[in-house]
Enzyme design. Structure first.
Site, PDB file in Angstrom:
ATOM      1  N   GLN A 100      45.599   8.812  -4.724  1.00 59.97           N
ATOM      2  CA  GLN A 100      46.773   9.154  -3.924  1.00 59.97           C
ATOM      3  C   GLN A 100      47.341   7.979  -3.116  1.00 59.97           C
ATOM      4  O   GLN A 100      48.551   7.920  -2.880  1.00 59.97           O
ATOM      5  CB  GLN A 100      46.523  10.389  -3.059  1.00 59.97           C
ATOM      6  CG  GLN A 100      45.293  10.364  -2.205  1.00 59.97           C
ATOM      7  CD  GLN A 100      45.511  11.141  -0.909  1.00 59.97           C
ATOM      8  OE1 GLN A 100      46.534  11.771  -0.716  1.00 59.97           O
ATOM      9  NE2 GLN A 100      44.552  11.060  -0.017  1.00 59.97           N
ATOM     10  N   ASN A 134      29.077   1.336  -3.651  1.00 61.25           N
ATOM     11  CA  ASN A 134      30.210   0.413  -3.576  1.00 61.25           C
ATOM     12  C   ASN A 134      29.832  -1.032  -3.839  1.00 61.25           C
ATOM     13  O   ASN A 134      30.635  -1.790  -4.388  1.00 61.25           O
ATOM     14  CB  ASN A 134      30.926   0.572  -2.239  1.00 61.25           C
ATOM     15  CG  ASN A 134      31.863   1.764  -2.265  1.00 61.25           C
ATOM     16  OD1 ASN A 134      32.740   1.843  -3.107  1.00 61.25           O
ATOM     17  ND2 ASN A 134      31.650   2.715  -1.370  1.00 61.25           N
ATOM     18  N   GLY A 190      39.442  -0.195  -0.366  1.00 66.97           N
ATOM     19  CA  GLY A 190      38.379   0.798  -0.504  1.00 66.97           C
ATOM     20  C   GLY A 190      37.284   0.606   0.525  1.00 66.97           C
ATOM     21  O   GLY A 190      36.843  -0.519   0.775  1.00 66.97           O
ATOM     22  N   ASN A 191      36.838   1.705   1.129  1.00 68.50           N
ATOM     23  CA  ASN A 191      35.852   1.631   2.216  1.00 68.50           C
ATOM     24  C   ASN A 191      34.405   1.656   1.736  1.00 68.50           C
ATOM     25  O   ASN A 191      34.141   2.192   0.680  1.00 68.50           O
ATOM     26  CB  ASN A 191      36.088   2.793   3.182  1.00 68.50           C
ATOM     27  CG  ASN A 191      37.304   2.506   4.033  1.00 68.50           C
ATOM     28  OD1 ASN A 191      37.483   1.387   4.493  1.00 68.50           O
ATOM     29  ND2 ASN A 191      38.155   3.507   4.216  1.00 68.50           N
ATOM     30  N   ASP A 244      45.200   0.149  10.990  1.00 70.85           N
ATOM     31  CA  ASP A 244      44.746   0.311  12.382  1.00 70.85           C
ATOM     32  C   ASP A 244      45.709  -0.400  13.337  1.00 70.85           C
ATOM     33  O   ASP A 244      46.045   0.101  14.409  1.00 70.85           O
ATOM     34  CB  ASP A 244      43.335  -0.264  12.534  1.00 70.85           C
ATOM     35  CG  ASP A 244      42.404   0.252  11.460  1.00 70.85           C
ATOM     36  OD1 ASP A 244      42.192   1.467  11.393  1.00 70.85           O
ATOM     37  OD2 ASP A 244      41.906  -0.562  10.653  1.00 70.85           O
ATOM     38  N   ARG A 248      25.435   6.734   4.917  1.00 65.85           N
ATOM     39  CA  ARG A 248      26.250   5.518   4.817  1.00 65.85           C
ATOM     40  C   ARG A 248      25.605   4.520   3.847  1.00 65.85           C
ATOM     41  O   ARG A 248      26.271   3.800   3.117  1.00 65.85           O
ATOM     42  CB  ARG A 248      26.411   4.901   6.205  1.00 65.85           C
ATOM     43  CG  ARG A 248      27.570   3.914   6.269  1.00 65.85           C
ATOM     44  CD  ARG A 248      27.851   3.469   7.699  1.00 65.85           C
ATOM     45  NE  ARG A 248      28.786   2.355   7.680  1.00 65.85           N
ATOM     46  CZ  ARG A 248      30.105   2.477   7.727  1.00 65.85           C
ATOM     47  NH1 ARG A 248      30.659   3.655   7.782  1.00 65.85           N
ATOM     48  NH2 ARG A 248      30.883   1.404   7.726  1.00 65.85           N
ATOM     49  N   HIS A 274      36.667  -2.171   9.973  1.00 62.30           N
ATOM     50  CA  HIS A 274      37.558  -1.035   9.764  1.00 62.30           C
ATOM     51  C   HIS A 274      36.687   0.228   9.760  1.00 62.30           C
ATOM     52  O   HIS A 274      36.398   0.826   8.741  1.00 62.30           O
ATOM     53  CB  HIS A 274      38.320  -1.175   8.441  1.00 62.30           C
ATOM     54  CG  HIS A 274      39.124   0.048   8.093  1.00 62.30           C
ATOM     55  ND1 HIS A 274      40.170   0.484   8.874  1.00 62.30           N
ATOM     56  CD2 HIS A 274      39.022   0.939   7.083  1.00 62.30           C
ATOM     57  CE1 HIS A 274      40.678   1.594   8.338  1.00 62.30           C
ATOM     58  NE2 HIS A 274      39.992   1.891   7.257  1.00 62.30           N
ATOM     59  N   ARG A 292      33.083   8.643   0.436  1.00 69.87           N
ATOM     60  CA  ARG A 292      31.909   9.271   1.025  1.00 69.87           C
ATOM     61  C   ARG A 292      31.943  10.773   0.788  1.00 69.87           C
ATOM     62  O   ARG A 292      32.921  11.435   1.120  1.00 69.87           O
ATOM     63  CB  ARG A 292      31.881   8.981   2.531  1.00 69.87           C
ATOM     64  CG  ARG A 292      30.593   9.373   3.187  1.00 69.87           C
ATOM     65  CD  ARG A 292      30.563   8.811   4.586  1.00 69.87           C
ATOM     66  NE  ARG A 292      29.289   9.033   5.220  1.00 69.87           N
ATOM     67  CZ  ARG A 292      28.910   8.410   6.321  1.00 69.87           C
ATOM     68  NH1 ARG A 292      29.691   7.526   6.868  1.00 69.87           N
ATOM     69  NH2 ARG A 292      27.740   8.661   6.866  1.00 69.87           N
TER      70      ARG A 292
END
Length: 333
Positions: free
Chosen positions: A15, A105, A130-131, A159, A98, A187, A92
């Site tokens: 998206q 990742n 990408g986080n 941010d 985490r 981030h 996630r």
């Protein structure tokens, strides 16, 4: 005509990409007269969806969009790139530690870094979205040793835009009247939105942010937590993550790399720390205030840092060190 810019977007059926691709193809990012070849990478199960995105891009009938290449193969996606926007990552999932997220990742961004090393131009500019973005970016950079570390950055512009907008709404001015907010660090919810150097243009003259807002308690409290938690608040309300605002931030970030930052203004981006700017440890991707000229960023040096800021900058650095050290154990290096 200028040579075509070859631009990769990963997670291209997702998206964020859906909100992003039109702006890139239309010329809002790399220039109004810059022809574009778009490479769109996603995983094999998403290729039918990606085909629909390709159809829509074709149906926009855009003058600058010369070619669209949808693929699930890295050797196709990473070839001869001028710019790589790495949006796709493992999100996630509920109940996921985490550490598990990092592990998944690291594998993705190690692979993509290796592909950059092997197939892309050495001048490629790489933006990781990408986080966890900072650590993913560091892994990609480490996996592409012959591409300068300076060519890698991660997105903290969202941010930055959030902080700018919060101050603007508080002061009743357009967001463009607020400049030089800073996002320091990761981030994540430890990031530090700092307005000690921020200026607000009110009725024609620049005021220091604290003088414009006239509410120190808000600026040192709710303002910071609002910016830190904004992503979660959007997910809670929309049941989906922030895609429109993320896409806009990606465009802002890449356009500034290509065109430079306005005179007297700085923006925030996660970049490779070396040489201990502001006492930030080396070998992290850390968000700093930067100025950009000729596609080269420079950390804005010499800003005064008070004790309040220092403790917050150190806390987010500590989180990044921990993330990096965990990630590196998965790398097997």
């Amino acid at each position: 005509l200028p040579l075509k810019s070859i631009v990769l977007v990963t997670g291209a059926a997702g998206q964020i990409a859906y909100s992003l691709l039109f702006s890139i193809a239309k010329g809002d990012v790399f220039g109004k007269d810059q022809p574009i070849i778009l490479l769109l990478l996603d995983i094999a199960p998403m290729l039918p969806v990606l085909e629909g995105v390709v159809m829509e891009l074709q149906d926009c009938a855009l003058p600058l969009l010369r070619e669209i290449v949808p693929t699930d193969k890295e050797e196709v996606a990473f070839k001869d790139l001028d710019a790589a926007i790495l949006v796709g990552s493992m999100p996630r999932k509920e109940g996921m530690e985490r550490k598990d997220l990092l592990k998944a990742n690291v594998a993705i961004f190690k692979s993509q870094g290796t592909a950059l090393e092997k197939y892309a131009k050495k001048t490629v500019k790489v933006l990781v979205v990408g986080n966890p973005a900072n650590t993913n970016c560091l892994i990609a950079a480490k996996s592409a040793p012959s591409i300068p570390k300076e060519n890698f950055s991660c997105l903290t512009r969202l941010d930055h835009n959030r902080a700018r907008s919060q101050v603007a709404m508080r002061c009743g001015v357009p967001a463009t009247h607020v400049r030089n907010v800073i996002i320091w660090g990761n981030h994540s919810s430890t990031q530090y939105p700092d307005v000690h150097h921020c200026l607000v243009n009110m009725s024609g003259s620049d005021l220091a942010c604290f003088d414009a807002v006239k509410d120190d308690a808000w600026l040192k409290g709710d303002f910071i937590s609002t910016v830190q938690q904004r992503g979660a608040a959007v997910i809670k309300a929309r049941k989906l993550s922030s895609a429109m605002s993320a896409a806009k931030a990606i465009c802002d970030h890449m356009r500034d790399i290509w065109s430079g930052t306005p005179e007297g203004e700085f923006i925030s981006m996660g970049v490779y720390s070396s040489g201990n700017s502001y006492g930030v440890p080396d070998d992290l991707i850390y968000s700093f205030p930067v100025q950009i000229k000729d596609k080269t960023w420079k950390v804005v040096d010499g800003l005064a840092i008070n004790d309040f800021s220092r403790s917050k900058m150190d806390a987010t650095a500590a989180e990044l060190i921990e993330e990096r050290d965990t990630a590196v154990t998965f790398l097997g290096v």
